[in-house]
Design a protein around this motif. Structure first.
Motif, PDB file in Angstrom:
ATOM      1  N   CYS A 130      15.558 -48.744 -39.547  1.00  8.87           N
ATOM      2  CA  CYS A 130      14.352 -48.102 -39.010  1.00  8.87           C
ATOM      3  C   CYS A 130      13.635 -48.969 -37.979  1.00  8.87           C
ATOM      4  O   CYS A 130      12.721 -48.490 -37.312  1.00  8.87           O
ATOM      5  N   THR A 255      10.348 -49.563 -33.347  1.00 17.19           N
ATOM      6  CA  THR A 255      11.075 -48.520 -34.071  1.00 17.19           C
ATOM      7  C   THR A 255      12.464 -48.327 -33.491  1.00 17.19           C
ATOM      8  O   THR A 255      12.638 -48.213 -32.273  1.00 17.19           O
ATOM      9  N   ALA A 256      13.464 -48.319 -34.364  1.00 18.43           N
ATOM     10  CA  ALA A 256      14.833 -48.044 -33.940  1.00 18.43           C
ATOM     11  C   ALA A 256      14.975 -46.561 -33.601  1.00 18.43           C
ATOM     12  O   ALA A 256      14.352 -45.711 -34.239  1.00 18.43           O
ATOM     13  N   THR A 257      15.772 -46.285 -32.606  1.00 23.63           N
ATOM     14  CA  THR A 257      16.029 -44.891 -32.214  1.00 23.63           C
ATOM     15  C   THR A 257      17.320 -44.422 -32.857  1.00 23.63           C
ATOM     16  O   THR A 257      18.381 -45.014 -32.652  1.00 23.63           O
ATOM     17  N   TRP A 258      17.246 -43.346 -33.635  1.00 23.60           N
ATOM     18  CA  TRP A 258      18.407 -42.851 -34.358  1.00 23.60           C
ATOM     19  C   TRP A 258      19.231 -41.881 -33.519  1.00 23.60           C
ATOM     20  O   TRP A 258      18.720 -41.208 -32.614  1.00 23.60           O
ATOM     21  N   THR A 259      20.494 -41.794 -33.877  1.00 18.87           N
ATOM     22  CA  THR A 259      21.367 -40.766 -33.313  1.00 18.87           C
ATOM     23  C   THR A 259      21.138 -39.462 -34.090  1.00 18.87           C
ATOM     24  O   THR A 259      20.516 -39.460 -35.169  1.00 18.87           O
ATOM     25  N   GLU A 260      21.657 -38.392 -33.580  1.00 16.34           N
ATOM     26  CA  GLU A 260      21.538 -37.114 -34.281  1.00 16.34           C
ATOM     27  C   GLU A 260      22.266 -37.167 -35.625  1.00 16.34           C
ATOM     28  O   GLU A 260      21.814 -36.579 -36.617  1.00 16.34           O
ATOM     29  N   ARG A 263      19.986 -38.766 -38.127  1.00 17.22           N
ATOM     30  CA  ARG A 263      18.923 -37.837 -38.536  1.00 17.22           C
ATOM     31  C   ARG A 263      19.436 -36.846 -39.575  1.00 17.22           C
ATOM     32  O   ARG A 263      18.720 -36.506 -40.529  1.00 17.22           O
ATOM     33  N   GLY A 282       8.937 -46.543 -38.909  1.00 15.73           N
ATOM     34  CA  GLY A 282      10.190 -46.136 -38.288  1.00 15.73           C
ATOM     35  C   GLY A 282      10.827 -44.959 -39.006  1.00 15.73           C
ATOM     36  O   GLY A 282      11.358 -44.041 -38.371  1.00 15.73           O
ATOM     37  N   LEU A 285       8.761 -41.752 -38.183  1.00 12.50           N
ATOM     38  CA  LEU A 285       8.968 -41.295 -36.809  1.00 12.50           C
ATOM     39  C   LEU A 285      10.337 -40.646 -36.623  1.00 12.50           C
ATOM     40  O   LEU A 285      10.478 -39.670 -35.888  1.00 12.50           O
ATOM     41  N   ASN A 286      11.344 -41.197 -37.299  1.00 18.52           N
ATOM     42  CA  ASN A 286      12.710 -40.676 -37.132  1.00 18.52           C
ATOM     43  C   ASN A 286      13.016 -39.471 -38.014  1.00 18.52           C
ATOM     44  O   ASN A 286      14.013 -38.776 -37.782  1.00 18.52           O
TER      45      ASN A 286
END
Length: 343
Positions: A130, A255-260, A263, A282, A285-286
């Motif tokens: 996260c 915050t880490a950005t997640w892939t689809e 998610r 994190g 947000l995700n």
């Protein structure tokens, strides 16, 4: 056998059984459980004295009561099922547990879960980082500031801060500054980089570190390489006691950005493990603010952050003293409660 009767008759029978249990000196207590020096916040719980163990006959009696008085609103066990846990969707025999530290930092927790005799066959682990770290605005000045001493202490409050300090430590390695680490995990991280630790407080919190670190006289100097997002608890507590604190925001937590795919994986999670308030942010947000999962926190700081985000209190588990062992117990209790609630 017991004939069907009114609730009042059943309650009277219950009271009679409780009286019998008192004779065997089995202590029943509502609200909080403390097991192995841990406190997990629950609606109802049983606390068993270390010196007064439940007799075999009492255990049999308890099991009979549980079976024959389901309508009585009291569940006797080492823990009590949370009333809100029934809302969690368990789609298989295994509970899905998410670990959320930054990429590369979850291995130790995963190994502890996999090696735990109770958890290893009950959970599926998902690694969903996260957070991730970046250089802070004061990082470039850390080496120069370390060398500019003399410093009475350097305070290090996380394994990530240990890594940052290690990147500049060569300038003082031959004449090392006394280092205060906030807890055992941070101490181990520093030792891995060849940095000796002078002091570790009795509890791994900034507040305890600020209270217990020895003051060497008015104006004792301390360098605090911190996260840009760290609260001012440590520096304010030390200053109040007479320390001269210099804080450098040497790294930042973003915050880490997640892939689809990540998610989608998160939708299966029943328990999410948090080691910091940043991880909680994190996650929210995700996951579009998903607070329907159980939060297994490493310590009270993360648990408090969950409350700040309006998490349901009964779905927050944490040990009294922060650390990996207590964290594993928090996860184990959460798993067991979810299992019980779905029987």
């Amino acid at each position: 056998s017991i004939e069907k009767g009114s609730r009042s008759k059943q309650i009277k029978l219950w009271n009679s059984c409780v009286t019998e249990l008192i004779v065997t000196r089995c202590q029943i207590k509502r609200h909080n459980i403390k097991a192995n020096a841990l406190s997990f916040h629950r609606q109802e719980a049983l606390k068993v004295s270390e010196t007064e163990k439940m007799s075999r006959g009492s255990l049999v009696l308890l099991l009979l009561i549980i079976q024959i008085l389901p309508c009585v609103n009291c569940f006797i066990a080492t823990r009590t099922t949370k009333s809100t846990l029934h809302t969690l969707a368990v789609t298989s025999d295994r509970i899905t547990v998410a670990v959320t530290r930054e990429d590369g930092k979850n291995r130790k927790l995963i190994e502890q879960i996999e090696n735990n005799e109770i958890l290893q066959n009950q959970v599926e682990i998902l690694e969903l980082p996260c957070i991730e770290h970046a250089s802070g605005p004061d990082y470039d000045s850390l080496e120069e500031t370390l060398a500019s001493g003399p410093w009475d202490y350097v305070a290090v409050t996380s394994p990530e801060a240990a890594k940052v300090v290690a990147s500049a430590w060569d300038v003082v390695r031959d004449n090392p500054i006394p280092v205060a680490a906030v807890g055992k995990a941070t101490e181990k991280a520093l030792e891995k980089y060849g940095i000796p630790v002078t002091f570790v407080p009795s509890k791994a919190t900034a507040e305890t570190l600020a209270k217990e670190l020895e003051l060497k006289g008015e104006g004792t100097t301390l360098l605090y390489p911190a996260s840009a997002r760290a609260k001012e608890t440590l520096q304010n507590g030390l200053k109040a006691r007479g320390f001269a604190v210099t804080r450098l925001n040497t790294y930042d937590t973003v915050t880490a950005t997640w892939t689809e795919e990540q998610r989608e994986q998160a939708k299966r999670v029943n328990i999410v493990c948090f080691a910091s308030p940043s991880s909680i942010k994190g996650w929210l947000l995700n996951t579009n603010n998903n607070k329907d999962v159980v939060a297994a926190c490493i310590g009270e700081t993360s648990a408090t952050a969950c409350r700040g985000h309006s998490w349901v209190e009964s779905q927050i588990y944490f040990p009294e003293s922060p650390g990996i062992e207590g964290w594993i117990d928090a996860i184990r209790f959460a798993v067991e409660d979810i299992k019980v609630s779905h029987k």
